[in-house]
Design an enzyme around this catalytic site. Structure first.
Site, PDB file in Angstrom:
ATOM      1  N   PRO A   9       0.697  -1.023   0.006  1.00 15.91           N
ATOM      2  CA  PRO A   9       0.085   0.138  -0.012  1.00 15.91           C
ATOM      3  C   PRO A   9       0.853   1.219   0.023  1.00 15.91           C
ATOM      4  CG  PRO A   9      -0.160  -1.176   2.087  1.00 15.91           C
ATOM      5  CD  PRO A   9       0.358  -2.171   1.355  1.00 15.91           C
ATOM      6  N   ASN A  10       0.219   2.137  -0.949  1.00 12.83           N
ATOM      7  CA  ASN A  10       0.990   3.465  -0.789  1.00 12.83           C
ATOM      8  C   ASN A  10       2.212   3.635  -1.449  1.00 12.83           C
ATOM      9  OD1 ASN A  10      -1.186   4.703   0.569  1.00 12.83           O
ATOM     10  ND2 ASN A  10      -0.418   4.039   2.311  1.00 12.83           N
ATOM     11  N   ARG A  17       4.374  11.136  -2.222  1.00 16.10           N
ATOM     12  CA  ARG A  17       4.234  11.260  -0.715  1.00 16.10           C
ATOM     13  C   ARG A  17       5.590  11.287  -0.243  1.00 16.10           C
ATOM     14  NH1 ARG A  17       4.541   4.636   1.122  1.00 16.10           N
ATOM     15  NH2 ARG A  17       3.860   5.381   3.206  1.00 16.10           N
ATOM     16  N   TYR A  22      11.059   9.413   1.121  1.00 12.37           N
ATOM     17  CA  TYR A  22      10.965   7.974   0.075  1.00 12.37           C
ATOM     18  C   TYR A  22      11.718   8.523  -1.179  1.00 12.37           C
ATOM     19  CZ  TYR A  22       7.784   5.953   3.495  1.00 12.37           C
ATOM     20  OH  TYR A  22       7.164   5.403   4.433  1.00 12.37           O
ATOM     21  N   ASN A  74       8.029  -5.548  -0.455  1.00 12.49           N
ATOM     22  CA  ASN A  74       7.783  -4.417   0.338  1.00 12.49           C
ATOM     23  C   ASN A  74       6.198  -4.205   0.761  1.00 12.49           C
ATOM     24  OD1 ASN A  74       7.680  -1.980   1.514  1.00 12.49           O
ATOM     25  ND2 ASN A  74       8.877  -0.726   0.292  1.00 12.49           N
ATOM     26  N   ALA A  77       3.053  -0.500   4.988  1.00 16.09           N
ATOM     27  CA  ALA A  77       2.346  -0.649   6.509  1.00 16.09           C
ATOM     28  C   ALA A  77       2.227  -2.009   6.954  1.00 16.09           C
ATOM     29  CB  ALA A  77       1.506   0.594   6.580  1.00 16.09           C
ATOM     30  N   GLU A  98      12.353  -9.169   2.434  1.00 21.33           N
ATOM     31  CA  GLU A  98      11.598  -7.956   2.740  1.00 21.33           C
ATOM     32  C   GLU A  98      12.427  -6.842   2.377  1.00 21.33           C
ATOM     33  OE1 GLU A  98       8.824  -8.219   5.902  1.00 21.33           O
ATOM     34  OE2 GLU A  98       9.776  -6.213   6.724  1.00 21.33           O
ATOM     35  N   HIS A 100      12.553  -2.320   2.693  1.00 19.08           N
ATOM     36  CA  HIS A 100      11.779  -1.072   2.808  1.00 19.08           C
ATOM     37  C   HIS A 100      12.802  -0.025   2.328  1.00 19.08           C
ATOM     38  CE1 HIS A 100       8.899  -3.031   5.248  1.00 19.08           C
ATOM     39  NE2 HIS A 100       9.771  -3.712   5.819  1.00 19.08           N
ATOM     40  N   ARG A 107      12.876   5.628  12.402  1.00 20.18           N
ATOM     41  CA  ARG A 107      11.561   6.247  12.415  1.00 20.18           C
ATOM     42  C   ARG A 107      10.525   6.048  13.756  1.00 20.18           C
ATOM     43  NH1 ARG A 107       9.113   5.280   6.633  1.00 20.18           N
ATOM     44  NH2 ARG A 107       7.798   7.203   7.285  1.00 20.18           N
TER      45      ARG A 107
HETATM   46  C1  DQA Z   1       8.064   1.439   3.882  1.00 20.55           C
HETATM   47  C2  DQA Z   1       7.927   1.671   5.505  1.00 20.55           C
HETATM   48  C3  DQA Z   1       6.601   1.244   6.066  1.00 20.55           C
HETATM   49  O1  DQA Z   1       6.730   1.778   7.648  1.00 20.55           O
HETATM   50  C4  DQA Z   1       5.849   2.363   5.444  1.00 20.55           C
HETATM   51  O2  DQA Z   1       4.395   2.214   6.028  1.00 20.55           O
HETATM   52  C5  DQA Z   1       5.935   2.073   3.732  1.00 20.55           C
HETATM   53  C6  DQA Z   1       7.103   2.249   3.327  1.00 20.55           C
HETATM   54  C7  DQA Z   1       9.227   1.763   3.129  1.00 20.55           C
HETATM   55  O3  DQA Z   1       9.605   1.248   2.126  1.00 20.55           O
HETATM   56  O4  DQA Z   1      10.188   2.453   3.774  1.00 20.55           O
HETATM   57  O5  DQA Z   1       4.534   2.544   3.187  1.00 20.55           O
HETATM   58  O6  DQA Z   1       7.491  -0.108   3.840  1.00 20.55           O
END
Ligand code: DQA
Length: 146
Positions: A9-10, A17, A22, A74, A77, A98, A100, A107
């Site tokens: 997501p996102n 964002r 990012y 990835n 959240a 995994e 990120h 954070r």
């Molecule tokens: C993330 C880190 C997560 O905490 C966050 O909710 C994201 C992006 C990252 O790629 O740093 O959506 O996965």
């Protein structure tokens, strides 16, 4: 290798964002980079993104039925609370890394916990989009050692 790269997501909002965290590259640029780096290394890369937990689980199950050699994920959240994604990764027996983009340990407190990483062979964070390429290299090393 036949590799699936899943973004949760996102992550489709990259470039819009929280650019300070990012970066400014948009999602399609990040995808092109991963695709090019993967293909350069001789891999077949399938890139998928969803904002929905169930769809991400469907992708992970698809990787099993279509006999993928590895998954880079990835989970966004969902990392911090999706036991369902944990179970999907654990249940398909495909080596999964995994990733990120940000260093989640620098954070908010809630980001320091990953419920999905224990189902993976390893986790990378804090290297931006390079993390996806490092994850592909980790999967190469994992298969070479088997
Ligand atoms: C993330 C880190 C997560 O905490 C966050 O909710 C994201 C992006 C990252 O790629 O740093 O959506 O996965």
């Amino acid at each position: 290798m036949k590799l699936m790269v899943i973004n949760g997501p996102n992550l489709n909002m990259l470039g819009i964002r929280e650019k300070g965290i990012y970066g400014t590259k948009d999602f399609s640029q990040v995808c092109s980079y991963i695709q090019a780096e993967g293909e350069k290394r001789g891999h077949e890369i399938t890139l998928l993104q969803s904002n929905c937990e169930g769809e991400i689980i469907d992708f992970i199950q698809r990787a099993y039925f279509e006999q993928y050699d590895g998954i880079v994920i990835n989970p966004g959240a969902y990392t911090h609370y999706s036991y369902a994604i944990h179970d999907a990764i654990k249940g398909n027996e495909i080596p999964t890394v995994e990733v990120h983009l940000s260093n989640v340990h620098q954070r908010e407190e809630f980001r320091r916990v990953s419920v999905t990483a224990p189902a993976c062979i390893g986790q990378l964070c804090g290297f931006g989009e390079l993390g996806y390429v490092l994850a592909i290299e980790a999967l190469e090393a994992y298969h070479a050692s088997r």
